[in-house]
Design a protein around this motif. Sequence first.
Motif, PDB file in Angstrom:
ATOM      1  N   THR A  97       0.842  -1.205   0.000  1.00  0.00           N
ATOM      2  CA  THR A  97       0.000   0.000   0.000  1.00  0.00           C
ATOM      3  C   THR A  97       0.875   1.252   0.000  1.00  0.00           C
ATOM      4  O   THR A  97       0.625   2.200  -0.754  1.00  0.00           O
ATOM      5  N   TYR A  99       3.910   1.470  -1.116  1.00  0.00           N
ATOM      6  CA  TYR A  99       4.556   1.533  -2.434  1.00  0.00           C
ATOM      7  C   TYR A  99       3.629   2.192  -3.457  1.00  0.00           C
ATOM      8  O   TYR A  99       4.038   3.080  -4.199  1.00  0.00           O
ATOM      9  N   HIS A 100       2.368   1.776  -3.476  1.00  0.00           N
ATOM     10  CA  HIS A 100       1.416   2.369  -4.414  1.00  0.00           C
ATOM     11  C   HIS A 100       1.161   3.844  -4.110  1.00  0.00           C
ATOM     12  O   HIS A 100       1.038   4.662  -5.021  1.00  0.00           O
ATOM     13  N   ASN A 101       1.102   4.194  -2.842  1.00  0.00           N
ATOM     14  CA  ASN A 101       0.933   5.606  -2.465  1.00  0.00           C
ATOM     15  C   ASN A 101       2.153   6.429  -2.878  1.00  0.00           C
ATOM     16  O   ASN A 101       2.012   7.562  -3.347  1.00  0.00           O
ATOM     17  N   MET A 103       4.145   5.803  -5.379  1.00  0.00           N
ATOM     18  CA  MET A 103       4.069   5.981  -6.834  1.00  0.00           C
ATOM     19  C   MET A 103       3.116   7.116  -7.194  1.00  0.00           C
ATOM     20  O   MET A 103       3.386   7.911  -8.096  1.00  0.00           O
ATOM     21  N   LYS A 104       1.992   7.208  -6.486  1.00  0.00           N
ATOM     22  CA  LYS A 104       1.027   8.288  -6.755  1.00  0.00           C
ATOM     23  C   LYS A 104       1.631   9.651  -6.435  1.00  0.00           C
ATOM     24  O   LYS A 104       1.459  10.609  -7.202  1.00  0.00           O
ATOM     25  N   ILE A 105       2.319   9.742  -5.309  1.00  0.00           N
ATOM     26  CA  ILE A 105       2.926  11.014  -4.905  1.00  0.00           C
ATOM     27  C   ILE A 105       3.951  11.471  -5.935  1.00  0.00           C
ATOM     28  O   ILE A 105       3.954  12.627  -6.372  1.00  0.00           O
ATOM     29  N   SER A 107       4.258  10.507  -9.082  1.00  0.00           N
ATOM     30  CA  SER A 107       3.585  10.801 -10.353  1.00  0.00           C
ATOM     31  C   SER A 107       2.915  12.166 -10.330  1.00  0.00           C
ATOM     32  O   SER A 107       2.997  12.924 -11.306  1.00  0.00           O
ATOM     33  N   ARG A 108       2.276  12.494  -9.227  1.00  0.00           N
ATOM     34  CA  ARG A 108       1.629  13.814  -9.139  1.00  0.00           C
ATOM     35  C   ARG A 108       2.657  14.945  -9.156  1.00  0.00           C
ATOM     36  O   ARG A 108       2.370  16.030  -9.662  1.00  0.00           O
ATOM     37  N   THR A 111       3.148  15.401 -12.839  1.00  0.00           N
ATOM     38  CA  THR A 111       2.013  15.860 -13.638  1.00  0.00           C
ATOM     39  C   THR A 111       1.371  17.144 -13.131  1.00  0.00           C
ATOM     40  O   THR A 111       0.745  17.864 -13.892  1.00  0.00           O
ATOM     41  N   GLU A 112       1.512  17.425 -11.832  1.00  0.00           N
ATOM     42  CA  GLU A 112       0.835  18.596 -11.266  1.00  0.00           C
ATOM     43  C   GLU A 112       1.765  19.572 -10.565  1.00  0.00           C
ATOM     44  O   GLU A 112       1.369  20.688 -10.268  1.00  0.00           O
TER      45      GLU A 112
END
Length: 123
Positions: A97, A99-101, A103-105, A107-108, A111-112
């Motif tokens: 979990t 690790y997936h979080n 990756m989101k951080i 990636s954002r 992108t943002e």
Amino acid sequence: MGFTHLHVHTEYSLLDGASKIKELVHHTKELGMDSLAITDHGVMYGVIDFYRAAKAEGIKPIIGCEVYVAPGSRFDREIEKGEERYYHLVLLAENDTGYHNLMKIVSRGFTEGITSRVLTGKF
């Protein structure tokens, strides 16, 4: 008493890391360590290779990233006078979990965050 490096950069940390993943993991094993973290600057490009190399050597892989934290919002267009440019923060994933979080951080951030505005010129 065991020791684990929790702030390590690889060749994916441009201008800051020179260690190649397989060599780094092999040397960790030679030193008798049983775990190692990877915390490249703002990227996670090497985590799959790191995970596989660590598992092959019997080393516990700890996936992380050294992220940049802006003094305001990631959507701020300008830095206020007197503020620092950014701060560094080492994040480590405790489990899948995490690790997936992570990756989101990351990636954002691309992108943002300010990185995406610098690359696209959209200020």
